[in-house]
Design a protein around this motif. Structure first.
Motif, short mmCIF file in Angstrom:
data_model
loop_
_atom_site.label_atom_id
_atom_site.label_comp_id
_atom_site.label_asym_id
_atom_site.label_seq_id
_atom_site.Cartn_x
_atom_site.Cartn_y
_atom_site.Cartn_z
N ALA A 185 -6.41 5.97 -11.48
CA ALA A 185 -7.51 5.07 -11.14
C ALA A 185 -8.44 5.70 -10.12
CB ALA A 185 -6.96 3.75 -10.61
N HIS A 186 -7.89 6.38 -9.15
CA HIS A 186 -8.72 7.01 -8.13
C HIS A 186 -9.59 8.11 -8.73
CE1 HIS A 186 -9.65 9.40 -4.48
NE2 HIS A 186 -9.62 8.22 -3.88
N SER A 187 -9.07 8.83 -9.72
CA SER A 187 -9.85 9.91 -10.34
C SER A 187 -10.86 9.39 -11.35
CB SER A 187 -8.91 10.90 -11.03
OG SER A 187 -8.22 10.28 -12.12
N ARG A 188 -10.65 8.17 -11.86
CA ARG A 188 -11.56 7.62 -12.87
C ARG A 188 -12.63 6.70 -12.28
NH1 ARG A 188 -8.75 10.92 -14.96
NH2 ARG A 188 -7.87 10.91 -17.07
N ALA A 189 -12.43 6.22 -11.07
CA ALA A 189 -13.38 5.28 -10.47
C ALA A 189 -14.60 6.02 -9.95
CB ALA A 189 -12.71 4.50 -9.35
N GLY A 190 -15.77 5.62 -10.44
CA GLY A 190 -16.98 6.28 -9.98
C GLY A 190 -17.49 5.74 -8.66
N ALA A 191 -17.44 4.41 -8.46
CA ALA A 191 -17.98 3.81 -7.25
C ALA A 191 -16.99 2.94 -6.51
CB ALA A 191 -19.22 2.98 -7.60
N LEU A 192 -16.12 2.23 -7.23
CA LEU A 192 -15.25 1.25 -6.60
C LEU A 192 -13.88 1.23 -7.25
CD1 LEU A 192 -14.93 -1.15 -4.61
CD2 LEU A 192 -15.87 -2.63 -6.39
N ILE A 194 -10.46 -1.12 -7.07
CA ILE A 194 -9.87 -2.37 -6.61
C ILE A 194 -8.40 -2.37 -7.01
CG2 ILE A 194 -9.95 -4.89 -6.74
CD1 ILE A 194 -12.89 -4.68 -7.50
N VAL A 195 -7.52 -2.58 -6.03
CA VAL A 195 -6.08 -2.59 -6.29
C VAL A 195 -5.53 -3.95 -5.91
CG1 VAL A 195 -3.89 -1.42 -5.90
CG2 VAL A 195 -6.03 -0.13 -5.73
N CYS A 196 -4.87 -4.59 -6.88
CA CYS A 196 -4.27 -5.91 -6.67
C CYS A 196 -2.75 -5.75 -6.62
CB CYS A 196 -4.67 -6.87 -7.78
SG CYS A 196 -6.45 -7.01 -8.04
N GLY A 197 -2.14 -6.08 -5.48
CA GLY A 197 -0.69 -5.94 -5.35
C GLY A 197 -0.25 -6.06 -3.91
N ASP A 198 0.95 -5.62 -3.67
CA ASP A 198 1.53 -5.67 -2.34
C ASP A 198 0.85 -4.62 -1.46
OD1 ASP A 198 3.20 -6.04 -0.15
OD2 ASP A 198 4.73 -4.68 -0.94
N PRO A 199 0.18 -5.02 -0.37
CA PRO A 199 -0.55 -4.05 0.46
C PRO A 199 0.31 -2.92 0.99
CG PRO A 199 -1.18 -6.29 1.03
CD PRO A 199 -0.01 -6.40 0.11
N GLN A 200 1.56 -3.24 1.40
CA GLN A 200 2.44 -2.19 1.94
C GLN A 200 2.76 -1.17 0.87
OE1 GLN A 200 5.98 -3.73 3.75
NE2 GLN A 200 6.76 -1.70 4.37
N ARG A 201 3.03 -1.64 -0.33
CA ARG A 201 3.32 -0.72 -1.42
C ARG A 201 2.09 0.10 -1.77
NH1 ARG A 201 4.94 -2.52 -7.60
NH2 ARG A 201 5.68 -0.49 -8.33
N ILE A 202 0.94 -0.54 -1.78
CA ILE A 202 -0.29 0.16 -2.11
C ILE A 202 -0.58 1.26 -1.09
CG2 ILE A 202 -2.79 -0.09 -2.34
CD1 ILE A 202 -2.25 -2.97 -3.34
N ASN A 203 -0.48 0.91 0.20
CA ASN A 203 -0.77 1.89 1.24
C ASN A 203 0.20 3.06 1.23
OD1 ASN A 203 -3.02 0.57 2.35
ND2 ASN A 203 -1.73 -0.81 3.54
N SER A 204 1.44 2.78 0.91
CA SER A 204 2.42 3.87 0.87
C SER A 204 2.10 4.84 -0.27
CB SER A 204 3.83 3.31 0.72
OG SER A 204 3.97 2.63 -0.53
N VAL A 205 1.70 4.31 -1.42
CA VAL A 205 1.38 5.18 -2.57
C VAL A 205 0.07 5.89 -2.32
CG1 VAL A 205 0.87 5.23 -5.02
CG2 VAL A 205 2.70 3.76 -4.18
N LEU A 206 -0.96 5.15 -1.85
CA LEU A 206 -2.24 5.77 -1.61
C LEU A 206 -2.15 6.85 -0.53
CD1 LEU A 206 -4.70 2.72 -1.73
CD2 LEU A 206 -4.46 4.55 -3.39
N GLY A 207 -1.38 6.58 0.50
CA GLY A 207 -1.26 7.55 1.58
C GLY A 207 -0.47 8.78 1.17
N ALA A 208 0.39 8.63 0.16
CA ALA A 208 1.24 9.75 -0.22
C ALA A 208 0.59 10.66 -1.25
CB ALA A 208 2.58 9.24 -0.76
N GLY A 209 -0.08 10.05 -2.22
CA GLY A 209 -0.54 10.90 -3.32
C GLY A 209 -1.97 10.76 -3.72
#
Length: 210
Positions: A185-192, A194-209
């Motif tokens: 999703a990060h590589s395909r998003a041109g401008a925005l 949006i991630v819907c889910g558990d914020p702690q889980r999201i931050n851990s994945v986003l921060g890692a990879g």
């Protein structure tokens, strides 16, 4: 002395159409002869024909080019900006509904349906399940048309092309599916993004990879 009638003088001029045609038919009205057409103006953005410069001008340009020396290295292209990331807290059971609400808000704000890609990590979106029932080719044909919101599972999301907005619904599935979905999703998003889910889980994945 008797008067001798003068002979009618014949003037040399072009004869026009006869007022009374032969055989009693009405004479056609003469059509005007079109004059020469004016030269068509060049189209906007397209230069007209380039004429070769005289020999003296060409020699001056060649001398200037020789004095300027070889061209410098090309300026590297600007790196595309990273998409803005927006987190929407949601449980796995409510992530898909949250993603649907996000899509509705995007469309209401003026985004076209073809701007939006939705990626799920658990159960597929009902639209995707319906389209896949007609076969894989028909499903991806909807993607290639690019005129509607496209829903894809994390396992096949890497086949999707970039879109202005990508929405991820962390609606279950293994941790690897969440990591894959967020990375794609990060590589395909041109401008925005949006991630819907558990914020702690999201931050851990986003921060890692991501």
């Amino acid at each position: 002395m008797p008067l001798i009638p003068e002979e009618p003088q014949i003037h040399e001029k072009a004869q026009g159409p006869r007022a009374t045609p032969a055989s009693g038919r009405t004479a056609p009205t003469p059509r005007p002869v079109p004059g020469p057409r004016p030269a068509a103006p060049p189209r906007p953005g397209r230069p007209g024909p380039v004429r070769p410069a005289p020999p003296a001008q060409r020699a001056s340009r060649d001398t200037a080019a020789a004095q300027a020396g070889p061209a410098g290295p090309a300026t590297p292209a600007a790196t595309p900006a990273a998409p803005q990331i927006q987190l929407i807290p949601a449980t796995p059971d409510g992530a898909l509904d949250a993603a649907e609400e996000a899509v509705d808000l995007l469309l209401d704000s003026g985004r076209t349906p073809g701007d939006v890609l939705v990626i799920t990590t658990g159960e597929p979106h009902p639209w995707a399940a319906h389209e896949l029932s007609f076969g894989d080719a028909a499903y991806w044909a909807q993607h290639d048309a690019g005129d509607d919101v496209f829903y894809a599972d994390a396992a096949v999301a890497d086949r999707a092309v970039s879109r202005a907005v990508v929405v991820v619904a962390l609606n279950g599935g293994p941790e690897a599916a969440a990591a894959t979905a967020l990375t794609v999703a990060h590589s395909r998003a041109g401008a925005l993004l949006i991630v819907c889910g558990d914020p702690q889980r999201i931050n851990s994945v986003l921060g890692a990879g991501v």
